[in-house]
Design a protein around this motif. Structure first.
Motif, PDB file in Angstrom:
ATOM      1  N   UNK A 135      32.990  35.479  10.861  1.00  0.00           N
ATOM      2  CA  UNK A 135      32.431  35.686   9.897  1.00  0.00           C
ATOM      3  C   UNK A 135      31.814  36.723  11.578  1.00  0.00           C
ATOM      4  N   UNK A 136      32.075  36.616  12.255  1.00  0.00           N
ATOM      5  CA  UNK A 136      30.807  37.272  13.956  1.00  0.00           C
ATOM      6  C   UNK A 136      32.054  37.890  14.302  1.00  0.00           C
ATOM      7  N   UNK A 137      32.908  38.915  13.810  1.00  0.00           N
ATOM      8  CA  UNK A 137      33.362  38.803  14.569  1.00  0.00           C
ATOM      9  C   UNK A 137      33.712  40.994  14.178  1.00  0.00           C
ATOM     10  N   UNK A 138      33.237  41.426  15.012  1.00  0.00           N
ATOM     11  CA  UNK A 138      31.729  42.647  14.996  1.00  0.00           C
ATOM     12  C   UNK A 138      32.857  43.533  14.659  1.00  0.00           C
ATOM     13  N   UNK A 139      34.398  43.571  15.445  1.00  0.00           N
ATOM     14  CA  UNK A 139      35.731  45.135  15.563  1.00  0.00           C
ATOM     15  C   UNK A 139      35.594  44.781  13.696  1.00  0.00           C
ATOM     16  N   UNK A 140      35.887  44.131  13.379  1.00  0.00           N
ATOM     17  CA  UNK A 140      36.770  44.039  11.629  1.00  0.00           C
ATOM     18  C   UNK A 140      35.905  44.418  10.877  1.00  0.00           C
ATOM     19  N   UNK A 141      34.613  44.197  11.106  1.00  0.00           N
ATOM     20  CA  UNK A 141      33.147  44.457   9.996  1.00  0.00           C
ATOM     21  C   UNK A 141      33.661  45.907  10.446  1.00  0.00           C
ATOM     22  N   UNK A 142      33.299  46.877  11.719  1.00  0.00           N
ATOM     23  CA  UNK A 142      33.170  47.650  11.766  1.00  0.00           C
ATOM     24  C   UNK A 142      34.539  48.522  10.968  1.00  0.00           C
ATOM     25  N   UNK A 143      35.546  48.506  11.649  1.00  0.00           N
ATOM     26  CA  UNK A 143      37.405  49.059  11.020  1.00  0.00           C
ATOM     27  C   UNK A 143      36.458  48.946  10.003  1.00  0.00           C
ATOM     28  N   UNK A 144      36.687  47.940   9.186  1.00  0.00           N
ATOM     29  CA  UNK A 144      36.533  47.528   7.484  1.00  0.00           C
ATOM     30  C   UNK A 144      36.433  49.089   6.857  1.00  0.00           C
ATOM     31  N   UNK A 145      35.193  48.797   7.572  1.00  0.00           N
ATOM     32  CA  UNK A 145      33.612  50.017   6.627  1.00  0.00           C
ATOM     33  C   UNK A 145      34.316  51.144   7.340  1.00  0.00           C
ATOM     34  N   UNK A 146      35.170  51.278   7.989  1.00  0.00           N
ATOM     35  CA  UNK A 146      35.243  52.483   8.039  1.00  0.00           C
ATOM     36  C   UNK A 146      36.551  53.228   7.380  1.00  0.00           C
ATOM     37  N   UNK A 147      37.577  52.061   7.360  1.00  0.00           N
ATOM     38  CA  UNK A 147      38.390  52.391   6.328  1.00  0.00           C
ATOM     39  C   UNK A 147      38.019  52.495   4.631  1.00  0.00           C
ATOM     40  N   UNK A 161      28.821  46.774   6.225  1.00  0.00           N
ATOM     41  CA  UNK A 161      26.894  46.557   7.190  1.00  0.00           C
ATOM     42  C   UNK A 161      25.966  45.768   6.601  1.00  0.00           C
ATOM     43  N   UNK A 162      25.950  45.429   5.460  1.00  0.00           N
ATOM     44  CA  UNK A 162      25.100  44.219   4.944  1.00  0.00           C
ATOM     45  C   UNK A 162      25.420  43.159   5.330  1.00  0.00           C
ATOM     46  N   UNK A 163      26.679  42.901   5.538  1.00  0.00           N
ATOM     47  CA  UNK A 163      27.455  41.394   5.583  1.00  0.00           C
ATOM     48  C   UNK A 163      27.317  40.927   6.533  1.00  0.00           C
ATOM     49  N   UNK A 164      27.681  42.448   7.431  1.00  0.00           N
ATOM     50  CA  UNK A 164      27.434  41.985   9.316  1.00  0.00           C
ATOM     51  C   UNK A 164      26.273  41.811   9.776  1.00  0.00           C
ATOM     52  N   UNK A 165      25.401  42.768   9.870  1.00  0.00           N
ATOM     53  CA  UNK A 165      24.193  42.567  10.243  1.00  0.00           C
ATOM     54  C   UNK A 165      23.953  41.420   9.585  1.00  0.00           C
ATOM     55  N   UNK A 166      23.739  40.448   8.257  1.00  0.00           N
ATOM     56  CA  UNK A 166      22.978  38.805   8.552  1.00  0.00           C
ATOM     57  C   UNK A 166      24.434  38.558   8.790  1.00  0.00           C
ATOM     58  N   UNK A 167      25.144  38.345   9.076  1.00  0.00           N
ATOM     59  CA  UNK A 167      26.143  37.665  10.163  1.00  0.00           C
ATOM     60  C   UNK A 167      25.992  36.939  11.156  1.00  0.00           C
ATOM     61  N   UNK A 168      25.655  38.895  11.996  1.00  0.00           N
ATOM     62  CA  UNK A 168      24.773  38.862  13.480  1.00  0.00           C
ATOM     63  C   UNK A 168      24.083  40.522  13.124  1.00  0.00           C
ATOM     64  N   UNK A 169      22.147  39.346  13.361  1.00  0.00           N
ATOM     65  CA  UNK A 169      21.813  40.292  13.032  1.00  0.00           C
ATOM     66  C   UNK A 169      21.065  40.471  14.398  1.00  0.00           C
ATOM     67  N   UNK A 170      21.728  40.395  15.669  1.00  0.00           N
ATOM     68  CA  UNK A 170      21.447  41.177  16.611  1.00  0.00           C
ATOM     69  C   UNK A 170      21.310  42.068  16.820  1.00  0.00           C
ATOM     70  N   UNK A 171      23.141  42.189  16.744  1.00  0.00           N
ATOM     71  CA  UNK A 171      23.964  43.069  16.789  1.00  0.00           C
ATOM     72  C   UNK A 171      23.497  44.945  16.768  1.00  0.00           C
ATOM     73  N   UNK A 172      23.293  45.451  17.573  1.00  0.00           N
ATOM     74  CA  UNK A 172      22.388  47.231  17.072  1.00  0.00           C
ATOM     75  C   UNK A 172      23.398  47.915  16.778  1.00  0.00           C
TER      76      UNK A 172
END
Length: 399
Positions: A135-147, A161-172
């Motif tokens: 659940x913290x695989x940043x590239x997968x969140x970004x690429x699936x969002x773009x998809x 993006x909401x799920x990503x920031x919940x999993x990694x709140x420190x990720x800019x």
């Protein structure tokens, strides 16, 4: 002295000592030609050296001796894909995931391959598999969002993006893009870490990507400046604020006695340095940089940098500080839709758009005389024109 081992070869490789690593692999394979690990990792090294055909042969030989090695299948997929053998790469990644169903990296590589092949439903399922495993695989969140955006599902992108920031709140990047899809809590500007990460990653493909989008901002700004400052005389001290890879640099060189570039991204600055046109390149946040150099520049130019600022007051004040009396500022902004009541907004692109009235307000508050605010097409994006403002102003020098 003990004989070198494969662990020594791997350590040399990881620390960039490729020649030392190669020597050990050659020695190991001379002693034991069927060493499957040496064959596999020597293949990875050959790929790093750009010797792709040898890399494929080495990894395939390793797999012929020990076919149940998901790491070798994954690395073979990477090498084949780099050589545009998509069918071979897909088979290799599939073998890796079949042998090791919890192998998130191989699922991710397969997902990227499928997305590039426009097999979007299959790619989405693979990205979702990645996130289920990690659940913290940043590239997968970004690429699936773009998809999801590509297939016209911004609602699913927003949820991602909401799920990503919940999993990694420190990720800019997660924080910024979640805000871009939210109706509340819009930041006043993009986080420095967000900008640096995005452009470091983008540096190698930045110019080719923009060329395909008919990127016009540098040319538009320099055309506006030709009406205000002397060119071909090398008289002026010029700051390229947010210089990126230096697209403005060659256009400004003939007017600059000293040409300085500042950017947050080390990767972009490395590309700008290759141009050989700047006298100084600095990795820094531009507002802080300009405040530290009062009355230093005759011209400040900023092409598509202030699109990462929402509120412009701080940037305009810092620019007024950095300019000499009577100095000229030229910049671009993306335009708010006509009639929008907002001074600025954060868009789902991750960039801000601004109203012309707000830009004028901020400039005048910082002591500038506005010379030009003109509508223009800055680039194309997803088949549509990106409308913007080309702005020039002159400093009063009162600060």
């Amino acid at each position: 002295m003990p004989a070198p081992t494969i662990h020594d070869a791997i350590a040399h490789f990881q620390n960039g000592r490729l020649q030392e690593s190669e020597s050990i692999y050659l020695l190991l394979l001379q002693r034991q030609p069927d060493d499957v690990n040496a064959l596999h990792f020597f293949g990875v090294l050959r790929a790093k050296q750009g010797r792709r055909d040898e890399a494929v042969q080495l990894i395939k030989r390793s797999l012929s001796l020990s076919p149940r090695n998901p790491d070798a299948w994954n690395n073979l997929g990477n090498v084949l894909l780099a050589g545009n053998d998509t069918k071979g790469a897909e088979l290799a990644y599939t073998n890796a995931t079949n042998q090791k169903p919890e192998y998130a990296e191989a699922w991710y590589n397969l997902a990227n391959l499928l997305r590039q092949a426009r097999r979007r439903d299959e790619a989405a399922r693979c990205y979702q598999k990645v996130l289920a495993l990690n659940p913290r695989f940043a590239g997968a969140y970004e690429n699936i969002a773009l998809l999801f955006l590509r297939i016209g599902r911004p609602d699913l992108a927003a949820d991602t993006y909401r799920r990503w920031v919940a999993a990694e709140p420190a990720n800019a990047i997660a924080r910024h893009m979640a805000a871009a899809y939210s109706n509340s809590g819009t930041p006043q500007r993009a986080d420095d870490e967000y900008v640096a990460k995005v452009f470091d990653r983008f540096a190698d493909t930045f110019e080719s990507t923009l060329a395909n989008l008919n990127y016009a901002a540098p040319g538009l700004l320099v055309a506006a400046l030709t009406e205000l400052i002397p060119f071909a005389e090398r008289k002026l001290d010029v700051l390229d604020a947010g210089c990126g890879t230096g697209l403005c640099g060659p256009l400004l060189r003939s007017t600059a006695r000293k040409l300085v570039g500042v950017d947050l991204s080390a990767g972009m600055l490395a590309k700008a340095r290759e141009r050989g046109v700047y006298d100084e390149l600095v990795e820094a946040e531009l507002v802080t940089f300009m405040r530290a150099r009062p009355r230093s520049y005759d011209v400040v130019i900023s092409a598509d940098t202030l699109v990462y600022f929402g509120a412009l007051e701080e940037a305009m004040g810092a620019t007024a500080t950095a300019l000499k009396p009577g100095g000229v500022l030229a910049f671009t902004l993306e335009a708010q839709p006509v009639g929008s009541p907002e001074k600025f907004r954060l868009n789902t692109s991750g960039r801000y758009s601004h109203s012309a009235e707000y830009a004028r307000e901020c400039l005048e508050a910082a002591g500038f005389t506005v010379l030009l605010i003109e509508g223009a097409v800055l680039r194309q994006e997803r088949g549509a024109d990106v409308l913007g403002h080309v702005v020039t102003a002159r400093s009063s020098g009162a600060r």
